[in-house]
Write a protein that holds these residues in place. Structure first.
Motif, PDB file in Angstrom:
ATOM      1  N   GLU A 179      75.482  91.458  39.415  1.00  0.00           N
ATOM      2  CA  GLU A 179      75.678  90.931  40.763  1.00  0.00           C
ATOM      3  C   GLU A 179      75.241  89.469  40.755  1.00  0.00           C
ATOM      4  O   GLU A 179      74.286  89.123  40.053  1.00  0.00           O
ATOM      5  CB  GLU A 179      74.821  91.709  41.763  1.00  0.00           C
ATOM      6  N   PRO A 180      75.910  88.622  41.544  1.00  0.00           N
ATOM      7  CA  PRO A 180      75.527  87.193  41.561  1.00  0.00           C
ATOM      8  C   PRO A 180      74.230  86.963  42.331  1.00  0.00           C
ATOM      9  O   PRO A 180      74.213  86.320  43.376  1.00  0.00           O
ATOM     10  CB  PRO A 180      76.728  86.532  42.236  1.00  0.00           C
ATOM     11  N   THR A 181      73.180  87.533  41.820  1.00  0.00           N
ATOM     12  CA  THR A 181      71.865  87.394  42.475  1.00  0.00           C
ATOM     13  C   THR A 181      70.831  86.983  41.442  1.00  0.00           C
ATOM     14  O   THR A 181      71.083  87.056  40.236  1.00  0.00           O
ATOM     15  CB  THR A 181      71.418  88.742  43.083  1.00  0.00           C
ATOM     16  N   VAL A 182      69.684  86.548  41.912  1.00  0.00           N
ATOM     17  CA  VAL A 182      68.544  86.363  41.019  1.00  0.00           C
ATOM     18  C   VAL A 182      67.447  87.317  41.459  1.00  0.00           C
ATOM     19  O   VAL A 182      67.388  87.720  42.619  1.00  0.00           O
ATOM     20  CB  VAL A 182      68.008  84.912  41.040  1.00  0.00           C
TER      21      VAL A 182
END
Lengths: 558, 65
Positions: free
Chosen positions: A476-479
């Motif tokens: 997922e495009p998360t940190v």
């Protein structure tokens, strides 16, 4: 009789690199670790060599089975990493890699705390320059955070060593236990390098910022040198059993959320080092053998996994699962080598992790620690889930766009991966060679029907779970908010303030001659030297103040 | 296809359990490791994802130093 310390080829080559041509650099970068490996093999057990400095004897060479095994793994892996870095054009990366490897070998062979401390700092410096070799602003910032952590850890280690020397009159590396302030300070210093949570965040923060070759070097030395030091100083300490199990699970849990392939593998370094720390804490002959064997296996299979990840980044310029997929068709050799590394770390029968990790898990069971054994098995499940299934599935399979470079990694990268894969398979198929080098007399047979069947069942059960849940496991495009979020903002603010302060001096510098202007411009472009100089001075001061404070607290001053 | 492969994995797990029952003198309950692998995988993924959505994850934008 040995004439040359095994560290010398590394340090001499690192010092010579800036003065020779590119082909000579390549040759030196490979010949030095080869020479170091041969010297490690040739030096007789029981050899002891040191020099006297200011009344202290610095023992730079003390050879026994444990020291030789770690030194051999460090030096041998440096050969493989040098092949991987064959196309590396930056002298600084080669020199830092050699310095890091040499410091690892030196730390393993050090016979007293002061010599160990010197090599310990060599590990920090070598790592720092490799992190900065990433060449981005994020690499610079991550390197500085790495520096904060490791100078603080070194301060604790030095304070503990001085206190221990004052109390015991000895600086010899020996089992010191956790019986006083000295022991806890030394443990804190080692815990930073071993990445024991919550002192771990530097690892997934910094390692992925380096170049692909830099990350491969980084993966092998700092944490394993710390495991070695822990095995020397704190065998059988109950605290480490819990800390190790927590590490093993922590890395697995955070890897679920990770999108960056090198950060994911970084969390699994923490997890695997957790097994080793747990083995040290168990302290039995089998557990300590397992720790040493697993460190050896881990150095090669983790290096292999990061080599394959680096090859993917080299081919695509991408590092995130959300941007990868379908590479197996274009990179079959990389995929095959990655699979060997993944099978090794996951404990698949006939691969190296199967014959080393199980010694530690088995030692926990043999001590009647069923809960600990169960939790380590769960961590083992997580290892296979991420490195054996999630990462390869979303990187090498699936339907993402094809890479720009529709061919496999360069020959040097492939050669290094094949070499590392050969070590993983050889160790897994014929563990007797590794077992013969272990420090303690403890019989262990990995290839029992019960063990093999348990491993197969665990792997199949995990694979079924992955298959059913794979839609949830994609990147997922998360940190991820790890504990580094607690200190990122303050350190960022410090950097900003420092930058503003130095900007204020710009007009003065512009008036001061061409040489100074040139230097100023260079500094302003890089931000690195002045910032580091300032911070190193502050941290060195903090280290000395802490040392004095501890000694004063202990009533030893005045 | 998805279901078929899941059934293949489940069948292989079942065969491993049967082989253990028939040929291996285990010191633990039969099928323990197959159940452990599957159940812990499901639990770790679901719980961690829930924790990630609740407080451990944030969008990439605006991150980094």
């Amino acid at each position: 009789m040995i004439e040359l310390h095994p560290v010398m080829p590394f340090l001499l080559a690192a010092a010579l690199l800036p003065f020779v041509s590119a082909p000579a650099q390549r040759a030196l970068s490979l010949l030095a670790p080869l020479g170091g490996t041969i010297l490690v093999l040739l030096v007789p057990e029981g050899t002891r060599w040191g020099i006297e400095v200011l009344g202290f004897e610095l023992v730079f060479l003390r050879v026994d089975a444990l020291a030789r095994l770690f030194a051999l793994a460090f030096a041998g892996f440096a050969c493989v990493a040098a092949v991987y870095a064959w196309r590396e054009e930056r002298t600084a990366v080669r020199a830092a890699g050699l310095g890091l490897a040499g410091s690892g070998v030196g730390a393993a062979l050090a016979g007293d705390f002061l010599a160990l401390f010197l090599f310990w700092e060599g590990l920090t410096l070598g790592s720092l320059f490799l992190i900065w070799s990433g060449g981005t602003r994020t690499a610079l910032a991550a390197g500085l955070r790495y520096l904060y952590f490791h100078v603080a850890g070194a301060a604790c280690l030095l304070a503990g060593v001085l206190l221990h020397a004052h109390e015991s009159g000895s600086t010899a590396i020996e089992a010191i236990g956790l019986r006083g302030a000295a022991g806890w300070l030394i443990l804190a210093g080692m815990a930073v390098n071993a990445a024991i949570p919550p002192l771990h965040a530097w690892l997934p923060d910094a390692y992925p910022r380096s170049t692909p070759a830099g990350t491969v070097f980084l993966s092998a030395y700092t944490t394993k040198a710390a495991v070695y030091a822990l095995a020397r100083c704190f065998p059988g300490e109950e605290f480490l059993v819990g800390a190790g199990i927590a590490m093993a699970l922590y890395g697995v849990i955070f890897a679920v959320l990770e999108n960056d392939i090198r950060r994911l593998l970084g969390y699994h370094i923490i997890s695997q080092v957790g097994y080793m720390v747990c083995g040290v804490g168990l302290g039995t002959a089998l557990a300590l053998n397992g720790t040493a064997a697993h460190a050896f296996s881990h150095i090669f299979y983790k290096g292999l996994l990061l080599m394959a990840a680096g090859a993917v980044i080299h081919a695509t310029g991408r590092a995130k699962l959300t941007e990868l997929g379908g590479l197996g068709r274009w990179m079959p050799v990389t995929l095959a080598c990655y699979a060997v590394g993944a099978f090794s770390i996951s404990g698949v029968p006939l691969f190296s992790g199967f014959v080393s990790k199980s010694m530690i898990v088995g030692a926990a069971g043999a001590e009647g620690r069923w809960t600990g054994e169960l939790l380590l098995e769960i961590a083992s499940m997580g290892t296979f889930l991420h490195t054996g299934l999630k990462l390869p599935w979303f990187t090498f399979f699936g339907g993402a766009p094809a890479p720009a470079r529709r061919r496999d990694a360069p020959a040097s990268m492939i050669a290094a991966m094949v070499l590392a894969a050969a070590v993983c398979v050889t160790t897994g198929v014929s563990p007797e060679v590794l077992y013969a080098m272990l420090p303690h007399a403890a019989f262990y047979e990995p290839f029992t029907a019960e063990h093999i069947m348990a491993a197969i069942q665990l792997l199949l059960g995990t694979a079924l779970g992955f298959w059913l849940l794979r839609a949830k496991l994609g990147g997922e495009p998360t940190v991820t908010r790890d504990v580094d979020r607690l200190y990122r903002r303050p350190t960022g603010a410090l950097l900003e303030a420092l930058g503003r302060t130095l900007e204020a001096f710009a007009p003065m510098s512009e008036r001061s001659g061409a040489a100074f202007r040139h230097g100023w411009r260079r500094w302003r472009e890089s931000e690195m030297p002045a910032t580091v100089g300032f911070q190193a001075a502050v941290l060195l001061g903090a280290m000395l103040i802490l040392t004095g404070f501890v000694l004063a607290l202990n009533g030893r001053l005045g | 296809m998805r279901d078929r492969f899941a059934w293949i994995l489940a069948g292989a797990s079942g065969l491993a359990v049967i082989a253990e029952l028939l040929f291996v003198r285990s010191h633990h309950a039969p099928s323990l490791y197959a159940v452990l692998g599957f159940a812990s995988c499901v639990a770790v993924v679901l719980l961690t994802k829930a924790a990630g959505r609740a407080f451990l994850q944030k969008p990439e934008e605006g991150d980094d130093d």
